[in-house]
Design a protein around this motif. Structure first.
Motif, PDB file in Angstrom:
ATOM      1  N   ALA A   7      13.592   7.041  16.745  1.00 35.91           N
ATOM      2  CA  ALA A   7      13.466   7.967  15.770  1.00 35.91           C
ATOM      3  C   ALA A   7      12.330   7.190  14.493  1.00 35.91           C
ATOM      4  CB  ALA A   7      14.609   8.442  15.034  1.00 35.91           C
ATOM      5  N   ALA A   8      12.698   6.035  14.286  1.00 33.99           N
ATOM      6  CA  ALA A   8      12.010   5.305  13.245  1.00 33.99           C
ATOM      7  C   ALA A   8      10.626   4.870  13.655  1.00 33.99           C
ATOM      8  CB  ALA A   8      12.641   4.105  12.811  1.00 33.99           C
ATOM      9  N   PHE A   9      10.359   4.645  14.839  1.00 32.52           N
ATOM     10  CA  PHE A   9       8.987   4.434  15.434  1.00 32.52           C
ATOM     11  C   PHE A   9       8.247   5.828  15.453  1.00 32.52           C
ATOM     12  CE2 PHE A   9       5.913   3.812  18.819  1.00 32.52           C
ATOM     13  CZ  PHE A   9       5.146   2.806  18.308  1.00 32.52           C
ATOM     14  N   SER A  10       8.838   6.806  15.940  1.00 36.07           N
ATOM     15  CA  SER A  10       8.106   8.233  15.936  1.00 36.07           C
ATOM     16  C   SER A  10       7.660   8.501  14.542  1.00 36.07           C
ATOM     17  CB  SER A  10       8.877   9.054  16.707  1.00 36.07           C
ATOM     18  OG  SER A  10       9.359   8.716  17.912  1.00 36.07           O
ATOM     19  N   ASP A  11       8.685   8.461  13.625  1.00 35.29           N
ATOM     20  CA  ASP A  11       8.379   8.751  12.336  1.00 35.29           C
ATOM     21  C   ASP A  11       7.349   7.942  11.630  1.00 35.29           C
ATOM     22  OD1 ASP A  11      10.666  10.355  12.342  1.00 35.29           O
ATOM     23  OD2 ASP A  11      11.863   9.091  10.943  1.00 35.29           O
ATOM     24  N   GLY A  12       7.124   6.413  12.016  1.00 32.72           N
ATOM     25  CA  GLY A  12       5.990   5.858  11.399  1.00 32.72           C
ATOM     26  C   GLY A  12       4.591   6.416  12.040  1.00 32.72           C
ATOM     27  N   VAL A  13       4.742   6.832  13.303  1.00 27.02           N
ATOM     28  CA  VAL A  13       3.540   6.940  14.043  1.00 27.02           C
ATOM     29  C   VAL A  13       3.155   8.461  13.314  1.00 27.02           C
ATOM     30  CG1 VAL A  13       2.311   7.841  16.003  1.00 27.02           C
ATOM     31  CG2 VAL A  13       3.681   5.759  16.062  1.00 27.02           C
ATOM     32  N   VAL A  14       3.928   9.501  13.362  1.00 34.72           N
ATOM     33  CA  VAL A  14       3.886  10.811  12.791  1.00 34.72           C
ATOM     34  C   VAL A  14       3.229  10.632  11.256  1.00 34.72           C
ATOM     35  CG1 VAL A  14       4.734  12.905  12.157  1.00 34.72           C
ATOM     36  CG2 VAL A  14       5.143  11.905  14.504  1.00 34.72           C
ATOM     37  N   ALA A  15       3.881   9.957  10.475  1.00 36.03           N
ATOM     38  CA  ALA A  15       3.536   9.710   9.104  1.00 36.03           C
ATOM     39  C   ALA A  15       2.070   9.274   9.059  1.00 36.03           C
ATOM     40  CB  ALA A  15       4.477   8.574   8.399  1.00 36.03           C
ATOM     41  N   ILE A  16       1.752   8.246   9.952  1.00 41.52           N
ATOM     42  CA  ILE A  16       0.277   7.746   9.795  1.00 41.52           C
ATOM     43  C   ILE A  16      -0.669   8.757  10.145  1.00 41.52           C
ATOM     44  CG2 ILE A  16      -1.333   6.144  10.499  1.00 41.52           C
ATOM     45  CD1 ILE A  16       1.469   4.492  10.889  1.00 41.52           C
ATOM     46  N   ILE A  17      -0.265   9.694  11.369  1.00 39.30           N
ATOM     47  CA  ILE A  17      -1.452  10.631  11.967  1.00 39.30           C
ATOM     48  C   ILE A  17      -1.330  11.633  10.615  1.00 39.30           C
ATOM     49  CG2 ILE A  17      -1.295  12.771  13.440  1.00 39.30           C
ATOM     50  CD1 ILE A  17       0.234  10.722  15.524  1.00 39.30           C
TER      51      ILE A  17
END
Lengths: 197, 197, 197, 197
Positions: A7-17
């Motif tokens: 979840a944390a990694f996905s959050d990071g990628v989505v936040a950057i996108i």
């Protein structure tokens, strides 16, 4: 921990996108209000894509909330989803720079369609890992919304090709509105399975 | 987990917003100290916006700390806040590039006003989800500071339009100073409700 | 949770700072190996700044690990540290673009000096929040390393101004080597206080 | 907490690395489908690098999952890995901009080789911190895959130099396919050690 880190990694990628899309809104040289007018398509496209990425984050959040087991297949299905999501800023920029011309507007639809399919594959991978007794299984059994949006993106792409890009755009906005609310089926089922414990 | 992931995603977006603003500080070609002088407005605007985004993060941190339940409405109210916050880098760049001219300075005020309203809506959504017995309810009942800043941003925008952008700037700096300390009402009430357990 | 979220936000900002510096390494147009030669100062500066930001992250990690209480003052002291850290990419780019000329190399030293002072203020804020009984108090009482690096940055800036930027650079590299290992005092004291529980 | 924060920081850096690569996909000015054709090498390179970074993240995720103790050496070994990973976007851009010419394609291999070595050093640092009784020790004792990819990257770099960049590319794709599945040895051993508790 497995699930939390996914979840944390996905959050990071989505936040950057979601945030790099705003870099397309470049400050104009002139200090007049009128200098903002040419930015209108970029702003509108940014807002639409922000809502789309937010919808994916919200649904992803709800989906993972109900998950108890994560395996290698789920990790890769999640990466696959993030890959297609990462193309949304590109398609958004191309569409906005060309004032919603035909090809860019169709490509935008494809960058919505591909993560939709990837999201569906992710739910299948999660169901496989969690087993048929998972509270998700019933909730997603009749996953009308995901299937409906995939069908609607197809219609939008076809409509943009054979009719007008404006029709495609109208469908994109419509699907966003349909997804706006988080999925009550998952919330209800998960809440139910928690109450029974 | 619900709340933690909401916080983590917001942290990611806010961290990116605060950091991409520094990309506007472009290294000058000349190696003389004097080459830094034209960067002064950009640096000053960056510092002001950094403080503003930091204020939002601090208050968001305190707000979520006191939350016990997160629902779909809260998720969307939070996304709504992040959307308006994400426009601050654009308005900062436009204002700095034009040496605090009228229109960009007013727009900057609007990009402060809109997240302030969104923050207020987020507190309402949280209170609704948490119920009237929430420790937040009393603390926010007399939420003078949030309402005061909304009013002051209106004054700044009007002042920038009818009088001078410098007046607007002075109000932006003043509101930042007012918010500098974290909200003692929430800290006190939450600490109180913890002590009673 | 307070402390975890502070750490998570700082991690996000530091991760972005460290990563946007690599964007200065722009792919050359020519496909010859020789096209990489002009990038050498940029690469060397990136490596040095990466190590510096990594040192800050490591020390921050160790510092927060030993913290039990976070208050508003600590939040702002942390933001203050992040602000100065966020200027390192700018100073790195200016220094690299000008092949370690005098003014950019001195400015780079200032962007190392200012977060060092901010880090020292952060430890004071944490000690104040944690109280004199904190295991950190003894460990940091004789905080020779932090004070030594502040003094050395001053020397580097003065040396760069009165003597040569190469002297300043040598000191920057020396301080980085000095900090390379994590702080054994904190690790030992914290481990000790855990063993006694 | 030590381990969680290390994972969180690494997640942040890797999320940014994977996402800034997509910024190389610049929206073309023309609105024709044919305008996308020149982007094909950039898209293919992005997809390959995305898969590589995803492989590193997956393996890192599995590696840390099995770790119980993190010390200063592990922190630095992890930073060392992140440093080399951060060069992948640069090498990807250089390779894509030059249509897989010899030098850029070899450099790309080096930016895959260096994190592979760093990853191996990280596993050694973790084994040292965890002690010989660690469940990782047996699992990694015969770490064929890591050693095989290091050897294959060497072959690719040599093949690119003496034969053709296409040979190097073929090996890069082959290694990616080999790593695609997460490492069953670690998963099995960790699962086993958990079952025995």
């Amino acid at each position: 921990m497995e699930k939390d880190r996914l979840a944390a990694f996905s959050d990071g990628v989505v936040a950057i996108i979601v945030t790099i899309m705003v870099l397309e809104l470049k400050a104009p040289h002139s200090a007049d209000w009128s200098a903002l007018i040419p930015l209108a398509p970029t702003f509108a496209s940014y807002a639409l894509s922000f809502v789309y990425v937010a919808i994916y984050w919200n649904n992803h959040h709800h989906l993972l909330y109900a998950v108890s087991r994560v395996d290698g297949r789920v990790l890769w299905a999640n990466m696959h989803l993030l890959f297609w999501l990462s193309l949304i800023p590109f398609a958004t920029a191309w569409m906005a720079d060309n004032d919603f011309a035909r090809a860019p507007t169709i490509l935008y639809g494809l960058t919505l369609l591909l993560p939709a399919i990837a999201y569906y594959l992710l739910t299948l991978a999660i169901l496989r890992a969690d087993g048929p007794a998972s509270p998700l299984a019933g909730a997603l059994g009749r996953d009308v919304k995901t299937k409906a949006s995939i069908a609607l993106y197809f219609c939008a792409v076809a409509g943009g090709y054979f009719a007008s890009p404006l029709l495609a755009l109208a469908i994109y906005v419509g699907v966003a509105i349909m997804w706006f609310a988080p999925d009550p089926r998952i919330e209800r089922t998960v809440a139910g399975s928690r109450d029974q414990r």
